[in-house]
Design a protein around this motif. Sequence first.
Motif, mmCIF file in Angstrom:
data_model
loop_
_atom_site.group_PDB
_atom_site.id
_atom_site.type_symbol
_atom_site.label_atom_id
_atom_site.label_comp_id
_atom_site.label_asym_id
_atom_site.label_seq_id
_atom_site.Cartn_x
_atom_site.Cartn_y
_atom_site.Cartn_z
ATOM 1 N N GLN A 72 2.099 -1.976 -5.356
ATOM 2 C CA GLN A 72 1.883 -3.140 -4.700
ATOM 3 C C GLN A 72 2.991 -3.780 -3.364
ATOM 4 O OE1 GLN A 72 -0.102 -6.663 -6.636
ATOM 5 N NE2 GLN A 72 0.341 -5.343 -8.314
ATOM 6 N N TRP A 73 4.343 -3.618 -4.147
ATOM 7 C CA TRP A 73 5.243 -3.943 -3.307
ATOM 8 C C TRP A 73 5.542 -3.168 -2.276
ATOM 9 C CZ3 TRP A 73 7.747 -8.257 -4.093
ATOM 10 C CH2 TRP A 73 7.659 -8.903 -5.267
ATOM 11 N N ARG A 74 5.282 -1.622 -2.223
ATOM 12 C CA ARG A 74 5.165 -0.770 -0.912
ATOM 13 C C ARG A 74 3.853 -1.395 -0.049
ATOM 14 N NH1 ARG A 74 2.689 4.809 0.370
ATOM 15 N NH2 ARG A 74 4.291 5.380 2.311
ATOM 16 N N MET A 75 2.745 -1.501 -0.467
ATOM 17 C CA MET A 75 1.965 -1.935 0.518
ATOM 18 C C MET A 75 2.133 -3.250 1.037
ATOM 19 S SD MET A 75 -0.268 0.217 0.468
ATOM 20 C CE MET A 75 1.235 1.581 0.311
ATOM 21 N N ILE A 76 2.907 -4.194 0.620
ATOM 22 C CA ILE A 76 3.395 -5.421 1.051
ATOM 23 C C ILE A 76 4.250 -5.212 2.355
ATOM 24 C CG2 ILE A 76 4.670 -7.557 0.623
ATOM 25 C CD1 ILE A 76 3.402 -7.769 -1.908
ATOM 26 N N LEU A 112 -1.412 -8.854 3.342
ATOM 27 C CA LEU A 112 -0.397 -9.666 2.571
ATOM 28 C C LEU A 112 -1.037 -10.628 1.343
ATOM 29 C CD1 LEU A 112 1.616 -10.828 5.783
ATOM 30 C CD2 LEU A 112 2.165 -8.942 3.860
ATOM 31 N N ILE A 113 -2.228 -10.808 1.424
ATOM 32 C CA ILE A 113 -2.842 -11.461 0.399
ATOM 33 C C ILE A 113 -3.972 -11.161 -0.488
ATOM 34 C CG2 ILE A 113 -2.335 -13.873 1.675
ATOM 35 C CD1 ILE A 113 -5.297 -13.894 2.653
ATOM 36 N N THR A 114 -4.086 -9.884 -0.201
ATOM 37 C CA THR A 114 -5.098 -9.023 -1.158
ATOM 38 C C THR A 114 -4.571 -8.051 -1.983
ATOM 39 O OG1 THR A 114 -5.828 -7.570 0.690
ATOM 40 C CG2 THR A 114 -7.063 -10.012 0.478
ATOM 41 N N MET A 115 -3.174 -7.751 -1.897
ATOM 42 C CA MET A 115 -2.782 -6.750 -2.642
ATOM 43 C C MET A 115 -3.053 -6.843 -4.345
ATOM 44 S SD MET A 115 -1.966 -4.186 -0.733
ATOM 45 C CE MET A 115 -1.841 -4.044 0.883
ATOM 46 N N HIS A 116 -2.960 -8.133 -4.604
ATOM 47 C CA HIS A 116 -3.135 -8.281 -6.120
ATOM 48 C C HIS A 116 -4.634 -8.512 -6.637
ATOM 49 C CE1 HIS A 116 -1.979 -9.799 -10.237
ATOM 50 N NE2 HIS A 116 -3.046 -10.537 -9.905
ATOM 51 N N TYR A 167 -9.196 -2.603 4.758
ATOM 52 C CA TYR A 167 -7.894 -1.444 4.924
ATOM 53 C C TYR A 167 -6.958 -1.664 4.098
ATOM 54 C CZ TYR A 167 -4.149 0.719 7.705
ATOM 55 O OH TYR A 167 -3.281 1.365 8.026
ATOM 56 N N ALA A 168 -6.634 -2.917 3.385
ATOM 57 C CA ALA A 168 -5.663 -3.185 2.380
ATOM 58 C C ALA A 168 -5.939 -2.330 0.994
ATOM 59 C CB ALA A 168 -5.512 -4.701 2.083
ATOM 60 N N GLY A 169 -7.070 -2.388 0.782
ATOM 61 C CA GLY A 169 -7.675 -1.666 -0.500
ATOM 62 C C GLY A 169 -7.514 -0.221 -0.202
ATOM 63 N N LEU A 170 -8.038 0.372 0.776
ATOM 64 C CA LEU A 170 -7.683 1.581 1.235
ATOM 65 C C LEU A 170 -6.400 2.152 1.125
ATOM 66 C CD1 LEU A 170 -10.096 2.035 4.341
ATOM 67 C CD2 LEU A 170 -10.556 2.711 1.959
ATOM 68 N N GLN A 171 -5.522 1.431 1.691
ATOM 69 C CA GLN A 171 -4.000 1.857 1.485
ATOM 70 C C GLN A 171 -3.519 1.852 0.168
ATOM 71 O OE1 GLN A 171 -1.938 2.700 4.275
ATOM 72 N NE2 GLN A 171 -3.809 3.063 4.952
ATOM 73 N N ILE A 172 -3.847 0.928 -0.506
ATOM 74 C CA ILE A 172 -2.962 0.852 -1.842
ATOM 75 C C ILE A 172 -3.581 1.699 -2.892
ATOM 76 C CG2 ILE A 172 -4.253 -1.204 -2.821
ATOM 77 C CD1 ILE A 172 -1.945 -2.131 -4.344
ATOM 78 N N LEU A 173 -5.005 1.734 -2.871
ATOM 79 C CA LEU A 173 -5.572 2.820 -3.818
ATOM 80 C C LEU A 173 -5.326 4.327 -3.628
ATOM 81 C CD1 LEU A 173 -8.810 0.734 -3.911
ATOM 82 C CD2 LEU A 173 -7.267 1.107 -5.833
ATOM 83 N N GLN A 174 -5.433 4.895 -2.332
ATOM 84 C CA GLN A 174 -5.458 5.966 -1.874
ATOM 85 C C GLN A 174 -3.839 6.543 -2.418
ATOM 86 O OE1 GLN A 174 -4.700 7.573 2.121
ATOM 87 N NE2 GLN A 174 -4.712 5.553 2.827
ATOM 88 N N PHE A 175 -2.627 5.809 -2.205
ATOM 89 C CA PHE A 175 -1.469 6.338 -2.750
ATOM 90 C C PHE A 175 -1.306 6.007 -4.041
ATOM 91 C CE2 PHE A 175 -0.606 5.047 1.967
ATOM 92 C CZ PHE A 175 -0.355 6.359 2.213
ATOM 93 N N SER A 176 -2.022 5.205 -4.735
ATOM 94 C CA SER A 176 -2.087 5.164 -6.255
ATOM 95 C C SER A 176 -2.606 6.349 -6.898
ATOM 96 C CB SER A 176 -2.553 3.854 -6.932
ATOM 97 O OG SER A 176 -2.625 3.727 -8.043
ATOM 98 N N MET A 177 -3.808 6.629 -6.182
ATOM 99 C CA MET A 177 -4.580 8.025 -6.723
ATOM 100 C C MET A 177 -3.641 9.051 -6.327
ATOM 101 S SD MET A 177 -8.167 6.472 -5.230
ATOM 102 C CE MET A 177 -9.379 7.611 -5.752
#
Length: 479
Positions: A154-158, A279-283, A334-344
């Motif tokens: 999450q922090w990286r995506m922010i 910035l507001i949808t990561m959590h 796009y926010a979801g795509l970014q955080i999820l692909q790197f977590s996966m």
Amino acid sequence: MVSTAAPSRPVSLGSRLGYAVGSFCTGNFTTIPGLLLLYYMTNTLAVPAALAGTVLFLPKAWDLILNPLVGRWSDRTSSRWGPRRPWLLAGAAVLPVSFALMFAGPPLTGVGASVYVGVTFLVAATGFALYEVPYKAMPAEMTRDYHERTSLLQWRMIFIAIAIGMSGILAPILADESVDGYRLMGITFASIFLLAMLASFFGTARAPFTGQQQSKGTLRAQLAAARGSKPFMWLLGLSSAQTLASGVLLAGAPYFAAYTLGDPDATSTLFAALVGPMLITMHPWTWVSRRLDKRGAMLLSGGLFTAGAVLLAAAPAFGSLYAHLVVMVMGIGYAGLQILQFSMLADVIAYDGAVSGERRGGVLTGLWTAVESAVAALGATLYGWVLAAGGFVSSDPEHPVSQPESAHVAIVVGLSLVPAVITLAGVLMTLKYDLTPARLAAATAGTAPGTTDGNGVETDAGPSTGTTAAPGAPASPES
């Protein structure tokens, strides 16, 4: 008997921030060339659109060779700083200077300018590979917890969202469509790269390390193992589709702002609309991934991005406000795509380490970043070809031209329908990804390595059970 894996301790806030700050480098470097370099060559250096698009792609082809090598080198590195962190410094020695030189060349135009930009871009891509490949391997080695990885990222995506905002808002303002402006922009962001790269090196000094022993096979064997990993290959495929769509979108944004919306400055506001939701949808996306699992959340985010891209085709009829609102919808996806692909990706690296008993996350991230870089550059190349097919006429500031109607159509189609089709393909590939929490837990239950900090000092060893480690697992993790 095989011991039960010990739970990971949470990664400290200091280590999270120390890691995440490096995304000021990765986010800006992956965005600025895709956003401005094609436009810079066609509208400032008078490079033909098709040639400019090809120049953007050729240095990235080098990544297909270099990145797996860098990953292999970092996997086999032993140092008092750990296996990854020395490479962060290597990248910091190369990338900032070469990036500044990309936009500070001699007074060339046409083919000569394209050669200069291509060479300096090649050197910059080399520096970026030295940094990015080990950097991406680090989250999988900081924690063994499935959902902790999403929280960590999450922090990286922010920071990535802030970096993309800087790229999309500040970079065009500094560039100002002039030679001097582009030079100022290059120097400014090169300085940001250097500070971010050094900050990530020092900020991860005490980060936990839960990695495996060094891999012993040849690079060819490691790449063969990566190709044989079904979760990795499907994740790579769906991520490549998302990256290609984003690359097309980035390359087309300045043209869309200038020729469709009639306001070159709208490039900055469009990017504000894109990164604002990040910035507001990561959590919330982390919460959704817990409720629907990561694959379900990925399907939802990909669907939002695809729908927004389709709706963007109507922007010429509905105007600037409509375009910005649609881009905000795309930003949520796009926010979801970014955080999820790197977590996966971190999950896949952890799964591979548990199954193989070896540390080869660098090889996996090397292959990943090689394909990602090439595909991102291919996005700009693809958009350049769409412009060429539409009859777009290149120019320089002293000799502006009027574009034919077919070029205006190509600008919109390239920015909307082309990314929509590509992203839809990624959504369909997501259905084939099958690394579930239960499958990952079953694989990691056979090993219980201790946790060390970034310098190899043990901080969180698993409980003593009187049992032996799994075959091939190290008695204590190597730094």
